[in-house]
Design a protein around this motif. Structure first.
Motif, PDB file in Angstrom:
ATOM      1  N   ILE A  74     -87.800  85.989  22.411  1.00  0.00           N
ATOM      2  CA  ILE A  74     -86.473  85.627  22.887  1.00  0.00           C
ATOM      3  C   ILE A  74     -85.554  86.823  22.714  1.00  0.00           C
ATOM      4  CG2 ILE A  74     -84.496  84.105  22.467  1.00  0.00           C
ATOM      5  CD1 ILE A  74     -86.436  82.083  21.388  1.00  0.00           C
ATOM      6  N   SER A  84     -82.352  88.396  21.508  1.00  0.00           N
ATOM      7  CA  SER A  84     -81.497  87.940  20.422  1.00  0.00           C
ATOM      8  C   SER A  84     -80.069  87.758  20.891  1.00  0.00           C
ATOM      9  CB  SER A  84     -81.559  88.919  19.258  1.00  0.00           C
ATOM     10  OG  SER A  84     -81.171  90.185  19.711  1.00  0.00           O
ATOM     11  N   THR A  85     -79.651  88.501  21.886  1.00  0.00           N
ATOM     12  CA  THR A  85     -78.348  88.213  22.489  1.00  0.00           C
ATOM     13  C   THR A  85     -78.578  87.982  23.969  1.00  0.00           C
ATOM     14  OG1 THR A  85     -77.979  90.543  22.767  1.00  0.00           O
ATOM     15  CG2 THR A  85     -76.998  89.530  20.848  1.00  0.00           C
ATOM     16  N   ALA A  86     -77.812  87.063  24.490  1.00  0.00           N
ATOM     17  CA  ALA A  86     -78.055  86.615  25.858  1.00  0.00           C
ATOM     18  C   ALA A  86     -77.895  87.764  26.833  1.00  0.00           C
ATOM     19  CB  ALA A  86     -77.091  85.495  26.205  1.00  0.00           C
ATOM     20  N   ARG A  92     -70.909  85.049  18.297  1.00  0.00           N
ATOM     21  CA  ARG A  92     -70.902  86.494  18.358  1.00  0.00           C
ATOM     22  C   ARG A  92     -69.701  86.990  19.150  1.00  0.00           C
ATOM     23  NH1 ARG A  92     -73.031  89.301  22.649  1.00  0.00           N
ATOM     24  NH2 ARG A  92     -73.982  87.406  23.398  1.00  0.00           N
ATOM     25  N   THR A 105     -73.984  88.745  15.086  1.00  0.00           N
ATOM     26  CA  THR A 105     -74.384  89.678  16.140  1.00  0.00           C
ATOM     27  C   THR A 105     -75.415  89.106  17.091  1.00  0.00           C
ATOM     28  OG1 THR A 105     -76.020  90.594  14.645  1.00  0.00           O
ATOM     29  CG2 THR A 105     -73.908  91.720  14.760  1.00  0.00           C
ATOM     30  N   ASP A 106     -76.183  88.144  16.656  1.00  0.00           N
ATOM     31  CA  ASP A 106     -77.205  87.584  17.533  1.00  0.00           C
ATOM     32  C   ASP A 106     -76.732  86.262  18.112  1.00  0.00           C
ATOM     33  OD1 ASP A 106     -78.756  89.656  16.934  1.00  0.00           O
ATOM     34  OD2 ASP A 106     -80.358  88.537  15.961  1.00  0.00           O
ATOM     35  N   ASP A 107     -77.406  85.859  19.175  1.00  0.00           N
ATOM     36  CA  ASP A 107     -77.129  84.541  19.732  1.00  0.00           C
ATOM     37  C   ASP A 107     -77.950  83.522  18.971  1.00  0.00           C
ATOM     38  OD1 ASP A 107     -75.315  85.358  21.486  1.00  0.00           O
ATOM     39  OD2 ASP A 107     -76.576  85.284  23.246  1.00  0.00           O
ATOM     40  N   ARG A 154     -81.713  78.929  19.267  1.00  0.00           N
ATOM     41  CA  ARG A 154     -81.691  80.169  20.034  1.00  0.00           C
ATOM     42  C   ARG A 154     -81.869  79.830  21.497  1.00  0.00           C
ATOM     43  NH1 ARG A 154     -84.640  81.873  15.550  1.00  0.00           N
ATOM     44  NH2 ARG A 154     -83.576  83.477  14.390  1.00  0.00           N
ATOM     45  N   ASN A 155     -81.593  80.835  22.312  1.00  0.00           N
ATOM     46  CA  ASN A 155     -81.801  80.706  23.748  1.00  0.00           C
ATOM     47  C   ASN A 155     -80.937  79.586  24.321  1.00  0.00           C
ATOM     48  OD1 ASN A 155     -83.152  82.298  25.435  1.00  0.00           O
ATOM     49  ND2 ASN A 155     -84.942  80.986  25.653  1.00  0.00           N
ATOM     50  N   TYR A 159     -82.384  86.320   7.077  1.00  0.00           N
ATOM     51  CA  TYR A 159     -82.415  86.056   8.512  1.00  0.00           C
ATOM     52  C   TYR A 159     -83.672  86.692   9.099  1.00  0.00           C
ATOM     53  CZ  TYR A 159     -80.863  85.904  13.344  1.00  0.00           C
ATOM     54  OH  TYR A 159     -80.778  85.670  14.691  1.00  0.00           O
TER      55      TYR A 159
END
Lengths: 672, 800
Positions: free
Chosen positions: A265, A267-269, B168, B216-218, B233-234, B279
């Motif tokens: 995945i 990690s950021t969209a 974020r 910082t991450d989604d 996530r996603n 994490y």
């Protein structure tokens, strides 16, 4: 529902064997499952997960790995041999000694040209796949320590091999090892123990994923041989890995019975920078998960608890559909029990022996629902051990109880039974016709004068049984050209018809008087799971893996009006959502309109005289109906009378008029 | 006579400091937390409260560092305002009036000039529907700014501030409500909802309790009621979202926070263990156990160097880099109920009441700080519902604060009560109480009252306990027997008293310890502690005696008692009822510093103003309403009644001890105001005649016996021929000077006010001594008062 005398058969002590390995062919949607006793089963995922074929095992054959190459299925085991299976005749085609000690793993390249086998002596042996055989090509560089797991890079030029304490990457063209990746041992006391890399996966971006006996799920860069990330998944072993087709998800089976999913995945969209994240955990097994398959929509797992679990991935399937339901396949989709109706005998089939039981008797007349006192307890008459190394693939008991036949991959044995009140004698029929060599299904005619055996090329051998001799009368063949094995044989009660169903979804009806094919039932897309011919109306009732029911009139050679109406109206959604196939169909001789069906968890009587249930009516309404007054009961009742609670139904006995229907449930009763 | 409207209660302290998540300033030097109507600024190093930001008129419901200026802080309150403060100097910079009660406040650095608040949803009238509203704060220099630019962002959010978090860089916002997670993307202006089943297969409850977003991450972390943490996530895809599950907590996860770098996830809950998850390496966990009480909030300083956890026992723990607790800020512990009543430790002047289960807390009213906890039960507290624990039910201090008696009981069944009486001695060396004697099963039934001889020090201390088993027992500190010299003095039973098989209720010592009054249902018995003989019985049916109090100082001859309907005053000299008035008194207390007594009445209709607020704030909102109803003055006693809820709610209780002092002032000022006005304005003639009238109009029963009065009266007549006011000033009774000056101010007080003057009986007062050699001190004092009255009266008479 009619009056039945019900026998509680709780002495069929059948134990399925643990699942050892699985391989999924995504083109044909067939799943091959290898069990600990060496048996290989083929499930058709396109056809409601129906267990199409069973190749019986053999003593000493422990399948460690399965591999599909095109439509061909290969296996390897600790006996050091590679085996290809003949899926038409349900037997091993040939075996080749690998000469490297026990073979731990085999893996075919994506091009379908090479088969690699990892051996105990540290060699990876490459076999060339020829049209009819496989041929040893060469060894890759021999390593110290056994090769436990293998994975081809999709390009076919590289290969990752999981070993003790390390992972090797081979260049398959030169045969040399290019990288050596050391796997860290477990902490504490297990520090001194070698870590076993149970499973590796090689992705197209040269990522190598490994699961090992220290419980780690590790992601390596295969081009540089460096560890990217390590995820401790369990305290014990990660036994098996499986990668989805699009390589966005990997599942790992552990010895705790859990299956852990990792997903690739961002990690950021909206960014390309993707990582492997541990996401879901499935816990559907009580023991080790030994085999895993990641299909496009589901996680298929099997292990020591013998169950095959199909867990749909809810992000890939529509929610609240039949596809999104969890399935557990615990018992074989075929009958392991045959019964002699007149003699009151039951024959139980185990892989390595047969058991013959006499049912208990009672003299009582009792009210419905009462438990009758047992005058004579059920007793085990014979335990017959098979001869030879091959396991029993099918067995039959004649309706009169005087003949018993079983078959292995290599031979058929026929016995004559003599039963008196206190003595049992069994005598082997020594001279059998040579046509009875390798059969897939055995069946006696209802007057016990004929033995039907399904043979190779979808033919049926008819053998006449006599006190003095038995001879082959003729071989029935059909002309559809299908070579698939016949898995159901069903003679009619009057001895005129014989219906044979094969795994190509064909049902052929033979006229035994004219000794030729009478007709073929129009082909339906789903495989028949139970077939029976009605004694009075001579119509053939077939139930298919997708739970559809058809009635085909043999006289008119067309579907009956009831069957057409059923197709027009459609079956109840709850009926279609059941996940075990109906394994036997029979009829109520006192009421010709009654069709009796059962599967592993349900017993159903279909009353053809009553209206069919509509989609909005309640399917399982027997308990509710009982509370209604008579007029309302008749208004509310519909054709499907289903009993799921065996404990309850089994007590519901009345003076029975047909003892034969009851015995059909024995396989299920043993566990209920 | 004080009118109701003049009383304004200022919440002084004792508020919950863990009501909302605390905020650590960006330099980690200060910790800000909402506390009642104020925001308190604590130093993270010294644990002291350095500032108190006052201004809100209702409960503060959120504190938030201003993203664009780390020296400023927003606070929101149920009074419908958002205030901006400079917290280092404690200056209110600006007030934004929103107009609706605000339940929580959020902001993000990427949304400049906008704060997000949660208010009740206006659309439908359901009281439990809340919405998230973006408020554009207008940039102007005014102190008071009306905000008009409101725009709803999300409907149907939870009022719990932990259930909303910014993702974020403020690109999205995650909100949990029920078993549903909603992620709102600001750019696309749309939201995705992900729902879980209410209950999963194993019966665990999937309800979301808190949300945190990775910096910082989604990745959104949600805590659940069954103790699981899910990492989503996603979630930018509506369908292909995925989550992983972490499970360590066995109870609901109360709070989740990511560290500022996103390398760790902190979680806490009922277990009072702070869990640190690495994490992406979630199987690696660190624990900080034994934090004392369930974690309710976790906050992380902007630089990540400090964490702090709020706990359910009104405590904030500041933790340095997750391994070391660096300091603890402890507020008043509000337990389940205050069974001990409120006591004041005579030594530290701290309020003493039930704290944590099995503990007594010593709470300083002046500093609004918990001084220390005394573990009474000394058993490990097992956190499990339904388990019967020992509870501290009675506490008594002796007069000097050197002895503390506690009663703990555990009720397993109604019939079997386990009771322990413990006596604690104050240890000067350690400055705390040390267990001296444990008396297991001091009575056969529950102990209903406990009191110390207040005048200890001179004698050995005596403790009296009365119990429902029909006895009261006196316990005395006994010197150890000679052969066991290693042990100090310990307590043992001295006397067991009973009265006609009746059940004793309350007990009380007189101020000098010479009398003990024990109520036996309708009867009050008076005992002599010296000889343990029954001196007198007093009774005023109907109704059981509920409270007993001896008068103090000049009124020490009186014994006040309350029954269900009456407030009675007995004269101990005559052993007769002095007066009684009909009022329902639920609590009667003597001011230890004056002669005043406070009687607390329960009145109907007191519920009118207590709580008409939203359900979410209700448990905080019962503020103490002090409404002195009447100041019935009779014989120097002020009886004030106060509207109060029947149960002793702790928030009232905090204000109660200051109330004594406050009440005293009010009585004085209230008494002086009507009396002082006329005395200054009226000529002398009415004054003298007033004195006559005073003598004549004073109720006969409060005057001394006529024989005493007569002789004194006559005597004063004789002296007064030569006596003048100036002569009086230089008179022989020098020791009266002080008291007379006081008299100058106070003599004009109406009828009974003379008694409020503390004075010492002159040991060598020649006249009084000669006049009445056999008189008691009070009689002497009374005489002197009469004499002075006469004196002024005659002086005026002579003048005229």
């Amino acid at each position: 529902m009619g009056e039945f005398k019900v026998h509680r058969v709780r002495f069929f002590d059948y134990m399925p064997s643990a699942i050892r390995a699985m391989a999924f062919n995504s083109h044909t949607e067939r799943l091959a499952v290898a069990r600990a006793d060496g048996a290989v089963e083929i499930f058709n995922f396109a056809d409601n997960y129906f267990q199409e074929k069973v190749i019986p095992g053999r003593d000493g054959r422990a399948v460690e790995a399965l591999c599909w190459v095109g439509r061909r299925l290969f296996s390897a085991g600790l006996d050091g041999e590679l085996t290809e299976y003949d899926l038409e005749n349900l037997r091993p085609k040939y075996s080749i000694e690998a000469y490297g000690g026990p073979v731990w793993t085999i893996s075919g390249n994506s091009q379908g040209t090479l088969l690699a086998a990892g051996c105990e002596d540290g060699t990876v042996k490459m076999f060339e796949i020829l049209d009819e055989r496989i041929q040893f090509q060469r060894n890759l560089d021999r390593q110290k320590g056994r090769i436990i797991s293998l994975a081809w890079h999709p390009s076919g030029t590289k290969m990752a091999a999981g070993m003790m304490d390390m992972i090797r990457i081979f260049d398959t063209e030169t045969g040399s090892a290019t990288h050596r990746m050391l796997v860290e041992r477990g902490a504490g006391a297990s520090k001194s123990k070698e870590v076993v890399v149970w499973s590796v996966a090689f992705l197209s971006d040269h990522t190598v994923i490994s699961g090992d006996s220290a419980g780690k799920f590790q992601i390596w860069d295969g081009s540089t041989g460096t560890l990217i990330r390590s995820h401790p998944v369990t305290k014990w072993d990660v036994l098996v890995l499986s990668v989805s087709q699009d390589e966005s998800s990997v599942i790992a089976g552990t010895s705790e019975g859990t299956v852990v999913q990792f997903q690739f995945i961002a990690s950021t969209a909206g960014q390309e920078d993707k990582h492997w994240f541990r996401t879901r955990t499935f816990k559907n097994h009580s023991h080790d998960v030994r085999a895993l398959v990641h299909t496009d929509t589901a996680v298929v797992s099997g292990g020591m608890d013998t169950q095959l679990v199909v867990r749909p991935l809810l992000d890939k399937v529509e929610k609240n559909t039949q596809e999104s339901a969890l399935r557990k396949i615990a018992f074989p989709h075929r009958n392991l029990v045959s019964c002699a109706k007149k003699a009151g005998l039951l024959l139980f089939q185990f892989p390595d022996h047969l058991e013959l039981w006499r049912l208990g008797e009672s003299d009582g007349n009792g009210a419905p629902g009462e438990i009758l006192p047992v005058k004579r307890k059920p007793e085990k008459l014979i335990q017959l051990k098979r001869k030879g190394e091959d396991h029993i693939c099918c067995s039959a008991l004649s309706p009169c109880g005087s003949w018993l036949a079983y078959s292995t991959v290599s031979s058929v044995r026929l016995y004559r039974l003599t039963l008196s009140s206190n003595s049992v004698s069994i005598q082997k029929v020594s001279k059998l016709p040579k046509e009875l060599r390798s059969v897939h299904q055995l069946c006696f005619s209802l007057d016990s004068s004929r033995l039907f055996a399904s043979s190779s090329l979808s033919s049926v051998v008819v053998v006449a049984l006599d006190q003095t001799e038995c001879r082959c009368l003729h071989t029935l063949k059909h002309k559809s050209g299908s070579k698939q094995p016949i898995h159901i044989l069903c003679p009619s009660e009057d001895g005129r018809w014989l219906a044979a169903a094969n795994t190509d979804c064909e049902i052929h009806v033979f006229d035994l008087h004219k000794k030729k094919l009478h007709c073929s039932v129009p082909a339906y897309s789903s495989c028949p799971t139970a077939v029976s011919i009605h004694p009075a109306s001579c119509s053939l009732v077939s139930v298919h893996a997708d739970q559809q029911i058809f009635e085909f009139s043999l006289k008119q050679k067309e579907y009956t009006e009831w069957s057409r109406q059923l197709q027009r109206q459609g079956l109840h959604p709850l009926w279609l959502q059941r996940d075990t196939p109906v394994t036997r169909v029979t009829f109520n001789p006192t009421n010709p309109a009654h069709i009796v069906l059962h599967d592993a968890f349900m017993f159903c009587i279909i009353d053809q005289s009553l209206p069919l249930p509509k989609a909005e009516t309640k399917l399982y309404n027997q308990m509710v109906l009982r509370s209604f007054p008579q007029p309302q009961r008749s208004r509310e009742s519909h054709a499907f009378k289903i009993c799921k609670n065996f404990q309850c139904t089994l007590c519901e006995k009345k003076q029975g008029k047909q003892p034969h229907t009851n015995v059909k449930m024995k396989a299920t009763q043993a566990w209920s | 006579m004080v009118e109701e409207a003049e009383i304004r209660v200022v919440r002084q302290g004792g508020s919950k400091i863990t009501f909302r998540e605390p905020v650590i300033s960006s330099d980690s030097r200060f910790l800000l937390c909402a506390s009642g109507h104020t925001v308190k600024v604590f130093s993270t190093v010294t644990e002291e409260c350095v500032q108190e930001l006052r201004g809100h008129t209702d409960l503060v419901t959120g504190v938030l560092l201003r993203p664009s200026n780390h020296l400023q802080v927003y606070s929101c309150s149920a009074d419908g305002t958002v205030r901006l403060w400079d917290f280092t100097d404690g200056i209110l910079i600006r007030t934004y009036v929103i107009g609706y009660p605000i339940f929580s406040i959020f902001a993000s650095a990427s949304h400049d000039g906008v704060v997000f608040i949660v208010t009740a949803s206006q659309r439908d009238n359901r009281s439990d529907a809340f919405q998230l509203v973006a408020v554009h704060l207008p940039a102007c220099a005014d102190q008071l700014v009306e905000t008009t630019e409101l725009s709803a962002v999300l409907g149907d959010v939870s009022a719990n501030p932990a259930a909303i978090a910014f993702g974020r860089a403020g690109e999205y916002l995650a909100s949990a409500n029920g078993s549903q997670l909603e992620v709102y993307f600001f750019k696309k202006k749309k939201s995705h909802r992900f729902s879980l089943k209410e209950e999963n297969r194993n019966g665990g409850r999937n309800t979301l309790t808190c949300v945190a977003c990775h910096p910082t991450d989604d990745c959104v972390a949600t805590g659940h009621e069954d103790g699981k943490i899910r990492l989503w996530r996603n979630f930018s895809h509506r369908k292909e979202y995925t989550y992983s599950t972490l499970h360590w907590h066995h109870g609901a996860v109360a709070s989740l926070r990511f560290t500022p770098e996103g390398s760790n996830l902190l979680s806490g809950g009922l277990e009072s263990v702070l869990v640190q998850w690495r994490y992406e390496q979630e199987s690696q966990r660190n624990f900080l156990p034994r934090l004392g009480a369930a974690i309710t909030h976790i906050a992380v300083s902007p630089d990540g160097s400090r964490f702090c956890t709020s706990h359910s026992d009104n405590k904030i723990t500041i933790i340095q880099s997750c391994v070391k607790v660096s300091s603890i800020i402890q507020g008043l512990v509000t337990g389940d109920e205050v069974q001990t009543d409120l006591m004041v430790d005579p030594r530290s002047k701290a309020l003493v009441l039930n704290g944590k289960p099995g503990h007594l807390q010593f709470y300083s009213l002046q500093r609004d700080k918990l001084l220390f906890n005394l573990d009474i039960v000394q058993q490990e507290f097992i956190h499990q519902s339904g388990l019967d624990q020992y509870q501290v039910v009675r506490v008594a201090f002796d007069g000097s604060g050197s002895w503390l008696a506690t009663v703990e009981e555990r009720k397993q069944k109604a019939a079997e009560v386990e009771v322990n009486l413990k006596l604690w001695a104050f240890d000067d060396h350690t400055q705390s109480f040390v267990l001296n004697t444990t008396i297991a099963a001091p009575h056969e039934a529950r102990i209903s009252a406990l009191c110390f001889d207040p005048a200890a020090g001179s004698r050995t201390a005596v403790l009296v306990s009365s119990s429902a088993d029909g006895h009261f027992k006196a316990w005395r500190l006994a010197a150890p027997p000679a052969h066991t010299d290693d042990e100090g003095a310990s307590w043992s039973c001295d006397f067991v008293g009973a009265y006609h098989g009746l059940v004793p209720g309350c007990c009380s010592f007189s101020a000098d310890g010479s009398l003990l009054a024990v109520s036996f249902q309708e009867v009050v018995t008076v005992w002599s502690p010296a000889s343990w003989e029954l001196l007198a019985t007093l009774s005023q049916p109907p109704g059981d005696v509920r409270n007993l109090c001896f008068g103090r100082l000049s009124c020490s001859k009186y014994l006040l008692g309350t029954t269900t309907k009456l407030l009675c005053c007995w004269n101990l000299l005559t052993c007769s009822l002095e007066w009684s008035t009909s009022m329902e008194v639920s609590l009667l207390l003597a001011d230890p510093l004056s002669e005043n007594m406070a009687a607390f009445c329960h009145q109907d209709g007191s519920a009118d103003r207590t709580s008409e607020r939203s359900a979410f704030l209700q448990r905080r909102s019962c503020d103490p309403l002090m409404v002195p109803l009447s100041a019935a003055l009779s014989d120097g006693r002020c009886v004030a009644s106060r509207r109060r809820p029947d149960a002793l709610v702790i928030d009232d209780a905090v204000a109660m001890t200051p109330f004594y002092l406050l009440l005293g002032k009010h009585q004085r000022s209230g008494a002086e105001a009507p009396a002082g006005g006329p005395s200054s304005g009226t000529p002398a003639l009415p004054q003298s005649s007033a004195a006559v009238r005073e003598l004549l109009q004073t109720p006969a029963h409060v005057l001394p016996a006529a024989s005493f009065l007569c002789s004194a009266f006559l005597e004063s007549l004789l002296i007064s021929v030569t006596d003048d006011r100036s002569v009086e000033e230089t008179g022989p009774a020098d020791q009266e000077m002080e008291s007379e000056k006081e008299e100058e101010e106070g003599s004009d007080e109406e009828t009974g006010a003379g008694g409020t003057r503390p004075e010492e009986a002159p040991s060598g007062g020649a006249q009084t001594e000669g006049a009445a050699p056999g008189l008691t001190r009070t009689q002497v004092r009374e005489l002197r008062r009469v004499r002075k009255l006469d004196h002024s009266w005659l002086a005026h008479l002579l003048d005229s």
